[in-house]
Design an enzyme around this catalytic site. Structure first.
Site, PDB file in Angstrom:
ATOM      1  N   SER A 138       0.810  -1.219   0.000  1.00  0.00           N
ATOM      2  CA  SER A 138       0.000   0.000   0.000  1.00  0.00           C
ATOM      3  C   SER A 138       0.845   1.272   0.000  1.00  0.00           C
ATOM      4  CB  SER A 138      -0.950   0.015   1.204  1.00  0.00           C
ATOM      5  OG  SER A 138      -0.219  -0.131   2.401  1.00  0.00           O
ATOM      6  N   ASP A 383      -2.808   6.707  11.800  1.00  0.00           N
ATOM      7  CA  ASP A 383      -1.945   6.080  10.798  1.00  0.00           C
ATOM      8  C   ASP A 383      -0.670   6.913  10.695  1.00  0.00           C
ATOM      9  OD1 ASP A 383      -0.629   5.031   8.636  1.00  0.00           O
ATOM     10  OD2 ASP A 383      -2.262   5.276   7.203  1.00  0.00           O
ATOM     11  N   HIS A 386       1.509   5.424   6.421  1.00  0.00           N
ATOM     12  CA  HIS A 386       1.274   5.980   5.091  1.00  0.00           C
ATOM     13  C   HIS A 386       1.483   7.496   5.141  1.00  0.00           C
ATOM     14  CE1 HIS A 386      -0.863   2.128   5.167  1.00  0.00           C
ATOM     15  NE2 HIS A 386      -0.563   2.073   3.883  1.00  0.00           N
TER      16      HIS A 386
END
Ligand SMILES: *[C@@H]1O[C@H](CO)[C@@H](O)[C@H](O)[C@H]1NC(C)=O
Ligand SMILES: *[C@@H]1O[C@H](CO)[C@@H](O)[C@H](O)[C@H]1NC(C)=O
Ligand SMILES: *[C@@H]1O[C@H](CO)[C@@H](O)[C@H](O)[C@H]1NC(C)=O
Ligand SMILES: *[C@@H]1O[C@H](CO)[C@@H](O)[C@H](O)[C@H]1NC(C)=O
Ligand SMILES: *[C@@H]1O[C@H](CO)[C@@H](O)[C@H](O)[C@H]1NC(C)=O
Ligand SMILES: *[C@@H]1O[C@H](CO)[C@@H](O)[C@H](O)[C@H]1NC(C)=O
Ligand SMILES: *[C@@H]1O[C@H](CO)[C@@H](O)[C@H](O)[C@H]1NC(C)=O
Length: 407
Positions: A138, A383, A386
């Site tokens: 990802s 998060d 990312h």
């Protein structure tokens, strides 16, 4: 990561953390899944500023574009949440209501040379009739979205393919006859992943260390440029196979298999990837991107860890976590065996680890959700792995462009 046999506590603690981290990845994958079901420079003869020599200095030392610092950049990003339509909801920090914007106004400045900003027009002209893919997990998807956002200022990307889970995608830039894709293959090698329809693992991953992933190797011959990266999926509990025989595992506490550690599998797979690339009859330009660090502080993702800094670190202000040290060491060592000494000019290292380490301010944090604190102070998932789009990951394209120039 060195496992000290005489310190069982350390071993267990690390296992625990790695296990949790793997669960976090699963969580991210799962929320992506849920989100879907709910919402349905350069080139040629331009003077290249990649040499460290000045007019009076003829040593012509190469500039290491990966060593430097983040400097203020009043110009800011070249796209916004309004102009780009491919930003994944969980990384759309501005739209999600992140209040501070300072993290958008930095650029990477190598120590010994100038790094030009990515020029989408030049890039697209260079890519006429070409095909480019990002292979991996990802974070690769994160990166390709940054590139699509930047390129779309010149020509709007047309999505021409996506798989069922929207993990692999392909875009076309018709007037340049350029195709750009992201190929989901998080282990880069054959992996049997047992998931129920909600993406929950029902059993340990089976990793076949000497059979590279068909998802990307089958498309390799059609690609002119490929960015490959491994990463955090290797921290998951897994059973390791070689020639269809179980040879050991990672983290499989209940089974009496030899725990080889994720380092064993990571090294094997990276080694196989480099062998494949350098041994292939098809000559593509390949960039191997090094591991990307997370910035959870005062806890992990599951225990209140946060990344609420709003400015970059200065060099030396932060240490890499053990897992990233271990992964990067393997990456550099394996790269050194095949590409390090310029033996294979078509394989380059995109060594973003150190410069990314200095950007704790570039992650969504709680702003992976739309206005996370709108309903009062409810508990929100952060998060810190990312990157926000726009955000520091955009600079990876400046670096890619420089590597392209050098090829
Ligand atoms: C040439 O440049 C390098 C790199 O900046 C520097 O270390 C070196 O001292 C310079 N040499 C001369 C003769 O100026
Ligand atoms: C972009 O973000 C701003 C600020 O949060 C928001 O007002 C706007 O609606 C967003 N635009 C889109 C297209 O999501
Ligand atoms: C792209 O392909 C077309 C058709 O084959 C060809 O006419 C053109 O010269 C090519 N352009 C480049 C830059 O290779
Ligand atoms: C597009 O690129 C492909 C691959 O290089 C080439 O075969 C094809 O002729 C090109 N098409 C056009 C319309 O330029
Ligand atoms: C797997 O097969 C390869 C090639 O035949 C061989 O070199 C390797 O030693 C085998 N590995 C194991 C664990 O048997
Ligand atoms: C696992 O443990 C059992 C009982 O201790 C033993 O009989 C068996 O041979 C072991 N299997 C392996 C693969 O080591
Ligand atoms: C950042 O998070 C830490 C805890 O992880 C907290 O002590 C601190 O107050 C936070 N800072 C801001 C500006 O929210």
């Amino acid at each position: 990561m060195k496992v000290e046999p005489n310190n069982p506590f350390l071993v267990r603690k690390q296992r625990h953390v790695l296990l949790k981290f793997a669960l976090f990845l699963l969580f991210i994958a799962l929320s992506f899944h849920i989100f879907l079901s709910v919402s349905s420079k350069l080139i040629s003869s331009s003077p290249l500023q990649i040499r460290a020599h000045s007019p009076q200095n003829d040593t012509r030392a190469e500039c290491d574009i990966f060593v430097g610092e983040w400097v203020a950049d009043p110009a800011g990003p070249s796209y916004t949440n309004e102009s780009c339509h491919v930003i994944e909801a969980h990384q759309n920090c501005v739209r999600n209501g992140r209040p501070d914007t300072g993290y958008l106004y930095w650029r990477w400045s190598p120590k010994d040379c100038e790094l030009p900003k990515f020029d989408p027009r030049k890039f697209l002209n260079l890519m006429r009739n070409k095909s480019w893919a990002f292979v991996g997990d990802s974070i690769q998807r994160n990166h390709v979205q940054s590139l699509v956002c930047t390129l779309s200022q010149v020509e709007e990307a047309v999505e021409i393919y996506h798989d069922e889970e929207y993990r692999s995608k392909k875009w076309s830039f018709p007037s340049h006859n350029f195709t750009l894709s992201v190929i989901w293959d998080p282990f880069l090698t054959k992996a049997v992943i047992f998931e129920d329809i909600n993406g929950i693992s029902s059993s340990d991953v089976q990793l076949h260390l000497n059979k590279l992933g068909e998802e990307w190797t089958s498309q390799y011959k059609d690609l002119d440029y490929v960015v490959i990266a491994g990463g955090k999926w290797f921290l998951k509990t897994a059973i390791y196979y070689e020639n269809d025989t179980v040879i050991g595992c990672h983290n499989c506490l209940v089974k009496n298999l030899t725990d080889l550690g994720f380092e064993y599998a990571y090294r094997k797979v990276i080694n196989r990837v480099f062998d494949f690339v350098t041994g292939s009859n098809h000559k593509a330009f390949v960039f191997f991107r090094t591991t990307t660090p997370d910035h959870f502080e005062n806890g992990e993702w599951f225990s209140g860890g946060q990344c609420n800094r709003t400015v970059p670190f200065k060099g030396g202000e932060v240490d890499m976590k053990d897992v990233d040290v271990a992964m990067r060491k393997i990456e550099l060592e394996e790269f050194g065996k095949v590409g390090g000494s310029g033996k294979d000019q078509s394989l380059k290292l995109l060594d973003t680890t150190q410069l990314s380490l200095l950007r704790p301010d570039g992650h969504p944090g709680p702003y992976r959700q739309f206005h996370p604190f709108a309903d009062g102070n409810k508990k929100v998932q952060t998060d810190c792995l990312h990157w926000c789009l726009p955000g520091p990951i955009d600079s990876w394209n400046d670096l890619l462009m420089q590597l392209l120039v050098q090829m």
